[in-house]
Motif scaffolding. Sequence first.
Motif, short mmCIF file in Angstrom:
data_model
loop_
_atom_site.label_atom_id
_atom_site.label_comp_id
_atom_site.label_asym_id
_atom_site.label_seq_id
_atom_site.Cartn_x
_atom_site.Cartn_y
_atom_site.Cartn_z
N MET A 139 66.94 19.49 132.98
CA MET A 139 65.54 19.12 133.04
C MET A 139 64.99 19.20 131.62
O MET A 139 65.30 20.13 130.88
CB MET A 139 64.80 20.07 133.98
CG MET A 139 63.34 19.76 134.10
SD MET A 139 62.44 20.85 135.23
CE MET A 139 62.91 20.20 136.78
N ASP A 140 64.17 18.28 131.26
CA ASP A 140 63.58 18.31 129.91
C ASP A 140 62.36 19.22 129.87
O ASP A 140 61.77 19.56 130.89
CB ASP A 140 63.24 16.89 129.43
CG ASP A 140 62.27 16.18 130.34
OD1 ASP A 140 61.23 16.76 130.69
OD2 ASP A 140 62.54 15.02 130.70
N GLU A 141 62.01 19.65 128.68
CA GLU A 141 60.96 20.64 128.47
C GLU A 141 59.61 20.22 129.05
O GLU A 141 58.96 21.03 129.72
CB GLU A 141 60.85 20.98 126.98
CG GLU A 141 59.90 22.11 126.67
CD GLU A 141 58.47 21.65 126.51
OE1 GLU A 141 57.55 22.43 126.84
OE2 GLU A 141 58.25 20.51 126.07
N PRO A 142 59.13 18.99 128.83
CA PRO A 142 57.82 18.63 129.40
C PRO A 142 57.77 18.74 130.92
O PRO A 142 56.79 19.24 131.48
CB PRO A 142 57.59 17.19 128.94
CG PRO A 142 58.44 17.04 127.73
CD PRO A 142 59.64 17.91 127.97
N HIS A 143 58.83 18.31 131.61
CA HIS A 143 58.83 18.39 133.07
C HIS A 143 58.96 19.84 133.55
O HIS A 143 58.32 20.23 134.53
CB HIS A 143 59.95 17.53 133.65
CG HIS A 143 59.67 16.07 133.53
ND1 HIS A 143 60.34 15.27 132.64
CD2 HIS A 143 58.78 15.28 134.15
CE1 HIS A 143 59.87 14.04 132.73
NE2 HIS A 143 58.92 14.01 133.63
N LEU A 144 59.77 20.62 132.88
CA LEU A 144 59.90 22.04 133.23
C LEU A 144 58.55 22.74 133.06
O LEU A 144 58.13 23.50 133.94
CB LEU A 144 60.96 22.70 132.37
CG LEU A 144 61.17 24.20 132.59
CD1 LEU A 144 61.59 24.48 134.02
CD2 LEU A 144 62.20 24.73 131.61
N SER A 145 57.86 22.48 131.97
CA SER A 145 56.54 23.09 131.74
C SER A 145 55.56 22.67 132.83
O SER A 145 54.79 23.50 133.34
CB SER A 145 55.99 22.67 130.38
OG SER A 145 56.76 23.21 129.35
N GLU A 146 55.58 21.40 133.20
CA GLU A 146 54.66 20.90 134.23
C GLU A 146 54.91 21.59 135.57
O GLU A 146 53.96 22.02 136.24
CB GLU A 146 54.82 19.39 134.38
CG GLU A 146 53.89 18.77 135.39
CD GLU A 146 54.06 17.27 135.51
OE1 GLU A 146 53.33 16.67 136.33
OE2 GLU A 146 54.92 16.69 134.81
N VAL A 147 56.16 21.72 135.96
CA VAL A 147 56.50 22.37 137.23
C VAL A 147 56.04 23.83 137.21
O VAL A 147 55.40 24.31 138.15
CB VAL A 147 58.02 22.27 137.52
CG1 VAL A 147 58.42 23.19 138.66
CG2 VAL A 147 58.41 20.83 137.81
N CYS A 148 56.36 24.55 136.14
CA CYS A 148 55.98 25.96 136.04
C CYS A 148 54.46 26.13 136.05
O CYS A 148 53.94 27.01 136.74
CB CYS A 148 56.58 26.59 134.79
SG CYS A 148 58.36 26.84 134.90
N LEU A 149 53.75 25.30 135.31
CA LEU A 149 52.28 25.40 135.27
C LEU A 149 51.68 25.11 136.64
O LEU A 149 50.71 25.76 137.04
CB LEU A 149 51.71 24.48 134.21
CG LEU A 149 51.92 24.94 132.77
CD1 LEU A 149 51.44 23.88 131.78
CD2 LEU A 149 51.21 26.26 132.51
N ASN A 150 52.24 24.16 137.37
CA ASN A 150 51.73 23.87 138.72
C ASN A 150 51.94 25.06 139.65
O ASN A 150 51.04 25.42 140.42
CB ASN A 150 52.40 22.62 139.30
CG ASN A 150 51.86 21.35 138.69
OD1 ASN A 150 50.75 21.31 138.17
ND2 ASN A 150 52.65 20.30 138.76
N ILE A 151 53.10 25.68 139.59
CA ILE A 151 53.37 26.83 140.45
C ILE A 151 52.47 28.00 140.08
O ILE A 151 51.88 28.66 140.95
CB ILE A 151 54.86 27.24 140.37
CG1 ILE A 151 55.73 26.13 140.98
CG2 ILE A 151 55.11 28.56 141.09
CD1 ILE A 151 57.21 26.30 140.75
#
Length: 60
Positions: free
Chosen positions: A1-13
């Motif tokens: 997973m790339d960094e922008p998508h990983l950050s987005e998922v974590c921030l949503n959770i």
Amino acid sequence: MDEPHLSEVCLNIISNAIKYTNTGGWISCNVVQKSCEKEDWCNMIISITDNGIGYKKPPV
């Protein structure tokens, strides 16, 4: 997973944890980075926990 998508998922959770955890509750985020056999790669274990209301499955 790339960094922008990983950050987005974590921030949503984390945002949902904040939204559904009452005052005085707790939210924990833990990240562990482990080495990987592939050069310039790593394995990450990300754990986000809270004591909020959680997901309630609607009645059928």
